[in-house]
Design an enzyme around this catalytic site. Sequence first.
Site, mmCIF file in Angstrom:
data_model
loop_
_atom_site.group_PDB
_atom_site.id
_atom_site.type_symbol
_atom_site.label_atom_id
_atom_site.label_comp_id
_atom_site.label_asym_id
_atom_site.label_seq_id
_atom_site.Cartn_x
_atom_site.Cartn_y
_atom_site.Cartn_z
ATOM 1 N N SER A 80 0.702 -1.495 0.259
ATOM 2 C CA SER A 80 0.152 -0.146 0.134
ATOM 3 C C SER A 80 1.196 1.401 -0.094
ATOM 4 C CB SER A 80 -0.671 0.075 1.357
ATOM 5 O OG SER A 80 -1.705 1.218 1.274
ATOM 6 N N TYR A 138 -1.941 -0.543 10.429
ATOM 7 C CA TYR A 138 -1.716 -1.238 8.657
ATOM 8 C C TYR A 138 -0.510 -0.910 8.509
ATOM 9 C CZ TYR A 138 -3.750 -1.613 4.321
ATOM 10 O OH TYR A 138 -3.562 -1.660 3.173
HETATM 11 N N1 LIG Z 1 -9.094 -0.892 -1.022
HETATM 12 C C1 LIG Z 1 -7.590 -0.286 -0.810
HETATM 13 O O1 LIG Z 1 -7.827 0.854 -0.572
HETATM 14 C C2 LIG Z 1 -6.052 -0.652 -0.616
HETATM 15 C C3 LIG Z 1 -5.619 -0.502 -0.943
HETATM 16 C C4 LIG Z 1 -3.707 -0.625 -0.605
HETATM 17 C C5 LIG Z 1 -3.673 -1.836 -0.369
HETATM 18 N N2 LIG Z 1 -4.979 -1.958 -0.157
HETATM 19 C C6 LIG Z 1 -4.698 -4.015 -0.221
HETATM 20 O O2 LIG Z 1 -5.088 -4.791 -1.565
HETATM 21 C C7 LIG Z 1 -5.934 -5.879 -1.046
HETATM 22 C C8 LIG Z 1 -6.869 -6.349 -0.670
HETATM 23 O O3 LIG Z 1 -7.349 -5.416 -0.354
HETATM 24 P P1 LIG Z 1 -9.216 -5.479 -0.735
HETATM 25 O O4 LIG Z 1 -9.016 -3.550 -1.256
HETATM 26 O O5 LIG Z 1 -9.219 -6.054 -2.300
HETATM 27 O O6 LIG Z 1 -9.588 -5.873 -0.192
HETATM 28 P P2 LIG Z 1 -11.391 -6.931 0.514
HETATM 29 O O7 LIG Z 1 -12.143 -6.737 -0.863
HETATM 30 O O8 LIG Z 1 -12.049 -6.633 1.293
HETATM 31 O O9 LIG Z 1 -10.354 -8.775 0.389
HETATM 32 C C9 LIG Z 1 -9.620 -8.721 1.189
HETATM 33 C C10 LIG Z 1 -9.366 -10.015 0.915
HETATM 34 O O10 LIG Z 1 -8.190 -10.058 2.004
HETATM 35 C C11 LIG Z 1 -8.684 -12.236 2.394
HETATM 36 N N3 LIG Z 1 -9.004 -12.001 4.059
HETATM 37 C C12 LIG Z 1 -9.215 -11.133 4.766
HETATM 38 N N4 LIG Z 1 -9.105 -11.479 6.198
HETATM 39 C C13 LIG Z 1 -8.537 -12.426 6.157
HETATM 40 C C14 LIG Z 1 -8.334 -13.965 6.624
HETATM 41 N N5 LIG Z 1 -8.519 -13.523 7.777
HETATM 42 N N6 LIG Z 1 -7.641 -14.690 6.447
HETATM 43 C C15 LIG Z 1 -7.794 -15.426 5.305
HETATM 44 N N7 LIG Z 1 -8.089 -14.460 3.745
HETATM 45 C C16 LIG Z 1 -8.527 -12.505 4.596
HETATM 46 C C17 LIG Z 1 -10.640 -11.549 2.298
HETATM 47 O O11 LIG Z 1 -10.971 -12.675 1.973
HETATM 48 P P3 LIG Z 1 -12.088 -13.278 3.777
HETATM 49 O O12 LIG Z 1 -12.928 -12.118 3.937
HETATM 50 O O13 LIG Z 1 -13.223 -14.064 2.696
HETATM 51 O O14 LIG Z 1 -11.030 -14.028 4.612
HETATM 52 C C18 LIG Z 1 -10.486 -10.887 1.651
HETATM 53 O O15 LIG Z 1 -10.293 -12.200 0.303
HETATM 54 C C19 LIG Z 1 -5.610 -5.578 1.007
HETATM 55 O O16 LIG Z 1 -3.628 -6.899 1.010
HETATM 56 C C20 LIG Z 1 -5.292 -5.004 0.781
HETATM 57 O O17 LIG Z 1 -4.666 -4.396 2.620
HETATM 58 C C21 LIG Z 1 -5.944 -2.960 -0.640
#
Ligand SMILES: NC(=O)c1ccc[n+]([C@@H]2O[C@H](COP(=O)([O-])OP(=O)(O)OC[C@H]3O[C@@H](n4cnc5c(N)ncnc54)[C@H](OP(=O)(O)O)[C@@H]3O)[C@@H](O)[C@H]2O)c1
Length: 271
Positions: free
Chosen positions: A150, A163
């Site tokens: 991130s 985070y």
């Molecule tokens: N969205 C943003 O603004 C943003 C910005 C920068 C970086 N990111 C990064 O992008 C990545 C993906 O996030 P996203 O934006 O796609 O959000 P998201 O749609 O909420 O996806 C998060 C994913 O992580 C999985 N996860 C969460 N806790 C978990 C656990 N305890 N065990 C296994 N899997 C787990 C969730 O699956 P389950 O709930 O099914 O377990 C889901 O598939 C993350 O690493 C986040 O830090 C996001």
Amino acid sequence: MEMMTPGRKGPLLPVALVTGASSGIGRALAGAFAGMGNHLLLVARSADRLAGLSRELQAAHGVSVFCCPADLAQQESPQRIFDYCTLHHLSVRLLVNCAGTSRASDFSDLAFEDIERIMQVNMSAAARLARLFIPGMAAERDGAVINIASLGGLQGVPGLGLYSATKSFMITLGEALHMELRGTGVKVVTVCPGFVDTGFMESSGHDRRGVRLPVRSVDVVVRAVLRGYRQNRMRVYPTILDFLVIFSQRFVSRHFSVRLSGYLAAARNNR
Ligand SMILES: NC(=O)c1ccc[n+]([C@@H]2O[C@H](COP(=O)([O-])OP(=O)(O)OC[C@H]3O[C@@H](n4cnc5c(N)ncnc54)[C@H](OP(=O)(O)O)[C@@H]3O)[C@@H](O)[C@H]2O)c1
């Protein structure tokens, strides 16, 4: 985690392992890699969502898709995923560390369970999976680790302090691995998105209405990942603005950068 099913027979099948594949960026990356003809191993907690995506991708792209539902907050999960691969004769050639979790809160208000969960999922699980699967990739002289970090990992973000610290960990570990693995055939690429249009902010209790940066589509991140993967880039920023936000930090004090990141993220608004 489904460990009792009989193992797949036959020669080793190369797969791309995508954590966090049940939604958002991980789900889109699974689709992109399937579209490129990769067989997949999908990991997240939501078994039903993984099964649905698996059916969709097998039908659309004719690839094999395996699901290994797992809670990456549990310390033993990475080893169990590795054992699943051994049982099913899967050879992980691409590891996408995309699962992530957060809680928008001042650090002193974070529950201890949240601290453990965030550190375990964002740091320990990603590091352990890399440690487990890199030797096999290096032995084949063919592999890649893609870390979804991130922009928040490039300075402390008030209101998202833990985070941002976990994403710093991912960035610096990724940089070191990128260098350590040069010449081995294994790429290590760390992608640093700004805000992305998924359910992540909502599930973290971060009110996106206050955010003072553009919220990008998942497709922007997917394109950046594929670009970084093809070019084996140590660090990738999905947009020019993401790059400029970080580049401009060279000309201001660290104090100012941290203060600005808190203003842009606006994660403390609901205090
Ligand atoms: N969205 C943003 O603004 C943003 C910005 C920068 C970086 N990111 C990064 O992008 C990545 C993906 O996030 P996203 O934006 O796609 O959000 P998201 O749609 O909420 O996806 C998060 C994913 O992580 C999985 N996860 C969460 N806790 C978990 C656990 N305890 N065990 C296994 N899997 C787990 C969730 O699956 P389950 O709930 O099914 O377990 C889901 O598939 C993350 O690493 C986040 O830090 C996001």
